[in-house]
Design an enzyme around this catalytic site. Sequence first.
Site, short mmCIF file in Angstrom:
data_model
loop_
_atom_site.label_atom_id
_atom_site.label_comp_id
_atom_site.label_asym_id
_atom_site.label_seq_id
_atom_site.Cartn_x
_atom_site.Cartn_y
_atom_site.Cartn_z
N ALA A 10 0.84 -1.11 0.03
CA ALA A 10 0.16 0.15 -0.07
C ALA A 10 0.86 1.10 -0.03
O ALA A 10 0.52 2.20 0.81
CB ALA A 10 -1.06 -0.05 1.26
N GLY A 11 1.84 1.26 -0.86
CA GLY A 11 2.65 2.35 -1.00
C GLY A 11 2.01 3.48 -2.08
O GLY A 11 0.81 3.48 -2.48
N GLY A 14 0.65 1.22 -5.20
CA GLY A 14 -0.52 0.33 -4.63
C GLY A 14 -1.66 1.14 -4.29
O GLY A 14 -2.90 0.58 -4.75
N LYS A 187 14.65 0.24 -20.55
CA LYS A 187 14.33 0.93 -19.31
C LYS A 187 15.59 1.06 -18.24
O LYS A 187 15.79 1.85 -17.73
CB LYS A 187 13.03 0.64 -18.81
N ASN A 191 17.68 3.83 -16.65
CA ASN A 191 17.51 3.84 -15.14
C ASN A 191 19.19 3.89 -14.68
O ASN A 191 19.72 4.64 -13.89
CB ASN A 191 16.76 2.79 -14.33
N SER A 255 14.03 8.48 -9.01
CA SER A 255 13.64 8.01 -7.99
C SER A 255 14.82 7.57 -7.02
O SER A 255 14.38 7.46 -5.82
CB SER A 255 12.75 6.67 -8.43
N GLU A 267 16.98 1.10 -5.18
CA GLU A 267 16.65 -0.07 -5.95
C GLU A 267 17.91 -0.22 -6.95
O GLU A 267 17.96 -0.75 -7.83
CB GLU A 267 15.43 -0.03 -6.84
P1 NAD Z 1 6.77 2.42 -2.01
O1 NAD Z 1 7.96 2.19 -1.27
O2 NAD Z 1 5.72 3.81 -1.97
O3 NAD Z 1 5.54 1.04 -1.71
C1 NAD Z 1 5.96 -0.17 -1.64
C2 NAD Z 1 4.97 -0.68 -0.37
O4 NAD Z 1 5.15 -2.06 -0.34
C3 NAD Z 1 5.22 -0.11 1.05
O5 NAD Z 1 4.07 0.36 1.62
C4 NAD Z 1 5.77 -1.26 1.54
O6 NAD Z 1 5.38 -1.35 2.99
C5 NAD Z 1 5.10 -2.23 1.01
N1 NAD Z 1 5.48 -3.88 1.11
C6 NAD Z 1 6.67 -4.20 1.02
N2 NAD Z 1 6.74 -5.38 1.13
C7 NAD Z 1 5.52 -5.95 1.64
C8 NAD Z 1 5.04 -7.12 2.21
N3 NAD Z 1 5.62 -8.07 2.29
N4 NAD Z 1 3.63 -7.24 2.38
C9 NAD Z 1 2.63 -5.87 2.11
N5 NAD Z 1 3.40 -4.90 1.74
C10 NAD Z 1 4.71 -4.84 1.60
O7 NAD Z 1 6.93 2.12 -3.64
P2 NAD Z 1 6.50 2.69 -4.79
O8 NAD Z 1 6.88 4.12 -5.27
O9 NAD Z 1 4.82 2.40 -4.79
O10 NAD Z 1 7.06 1.62 -5.95
C11 NAD Z 1 6.74 0.53 -6.20
C12 NAD Z 1 7.53 -0.07 -7.40
O11 NAD Z 1 7.24 0.45 -8.76
C13 NAD Z 1 9.23 0.27 -7.35
O12 NAD Z 1 9.91 -0.90 -7.84
C14 NAD Z 1 9.29 1.60 -7.97
O13 NAD Z 1 10.47 1.74 -8.53
C15 NAD Z 1 8.23 1.34 -8.96
N6 NAD Z 1 7.66 2.52 -9.71
C16 NAD Z 1 7.14 3.37 -8.88
C17 NAD Z 1 6.73 5.00 -9.37
C18 NAD Z 1 6.01 5.85 -8.59
O14 NAD Z 1 5.95 6.88 -9.15
N7 NAD Z 1 6.08 5.74 -7.35
C19 NAD Z 1 6.90 4.88 -11.00
C20 NAD Z 1 7.37 3.94 -11.75
C21 NAD Z 1 7.64 2.83 -10.96
O1 KPL Z 2 12.30 6.03 -14.19
C1 KPL Z 2 12.91 7.01 -13.75
C2 KPL Z 2 13.29 7.11 -12.50
O2 KPL Z 2 13.41 8.11 -11.74
O3 KPL Z 2 13.16 5.96 -11.74
C3 KPL Z 2 13.13 8.12 -14.61
C4 KPL Z 2 12.95 7.69 -16.08
C5 KPL Z 2 14.79 8.18 -14.64
C6 KPL Z 2 12.52 9.38 -14.52
O4 KPL Z 2 13.08 10.05 -13.38
#
Ligand code: NAD
Ligand code: KPL
Length: 308
Positions: A10-11, A14, A187, A191, A255, A267
């Site tokens: 639920a981040g 999620g 990607k 990254n 990120s 990551e």
């Molecule tokens: P986040 O840290 O906000 O959320 C992750 C959530 O997962 C946290 O709340 C954590 O407590 C929960 N979690 C971890 N292990 C768990 C478990 N075993 N059971 C239940 N919950 C659990 O991360 P995010 O920003 O939502 O990113 C998630 C993925 O998506 C990452 O790989 C990130 O790089 C990718 N991503 C994020 C974005 C963005 O804008 N946030 C954009 C593109 C890609």
């Molecule tokens: O995916 C990204 C990240 O920050 O993780 C980029 C494409 C570099 C955009 O900031």
Amino acid sequence: MNAPWHILGAGSLGCLWAARLQQHLDTRLILRNKAQLKAFQKHASIQLFDSPLAVEPSVHQVKAELASAKDTITKLVLCTKAYDALDAVKSVAHRFTDKTQIVLLQNGVGSQQAIQQAFPHIRLIACATTEGAYLKEPFCVIWAGHGVTRLGDFGEPKAQPQWLDEWKSAGFNYDWTDDIETTLWRKLGVNCIINSLTALHECSNGELTRPQNMVNLLAYDLQDLMIAAKQPKAAADLHALVWQVIEDTSRNQSSMLQDIKRGRRTEMQYMIGYAYEKAKQLDVEMPAVRKIYQQLCEKIDSLGLPVN
Ligand code: NAD
Ligand code: KPL
């Protein structure tokens, strides 16, 4: 009746996925522990701000549960960071059936393979998303950038899943591909370069015009790796792609830089760390990648953050 969607984690993403799916479909959020479940149950809803400028959120009533619940899981969206992905999937494995499919939203490369090895019979759909979201507070998400999610079978391509119609009705902007691996490698290249250099120099993506030479050297190294790893389509025009992303996201903080500034685990091992290890396995010389990887490990370690 369609099977429910389960959202694990639920981040930021999620909460975004759960709020949007919930508008049309039965959706359950799987939370980390009893404390998080108790905190959620105070309002039992997710607040979604449609943009950083939005004044009022929309409110979405979502059911929540723990991994230990008993009901089966047919459609799971995995929304954890890459380093938590495998353990999170294992925590709900007792609920899988032969119909279970998992949508993997993790950035980088490596977590998908780990899940595939542990669960070879489960259909895995990997994604590369340009959606952007962050949490204002727990269960209150800002949809910072409306993007597109490219997705496809991780492994043998199969027919498009029927649930894509559900994503369509929920207003998802998606693009199905039979070659998600090329997308993930491209990607990864982006990254490896942008995230590593912005984290090292603590600059916005657009400011990478200063270490311009290093951007280009890293791109040459990564092209060599992609060729050796039999990913020639990913290697094509990598320089042009990276400079295009730098221009398109010039005002963004990557990120990885955001994680470092907030004192959170990065990551990196699923980005430049993956490339570094893969190059060792394939015996590819990558001087620029090696140098930046080592500098990044030193910086992250000096900040007291884990380098794994
Ligand atoms: P986040 O840290 O906000 O959320 C992750 C959530 O997962 C946290 O709340 C954590 O407590 C929960 N979690 C971890 N292990 C768990 C478990 N075993 N059971 C239940 N919950 C659990 O991360 P995010 O920003 O939502 O990113 C998630 C993925 O998506 C990452 O790989 C990130 O790089 C990718 N991503 C994020 C974005 C963005 O804008 N946030 C954009 C593109 C890609
Ligand atoms: O995916 C990204 C990240 O920050 O993780 C980029 C494409 C570099 C955009 O900031």
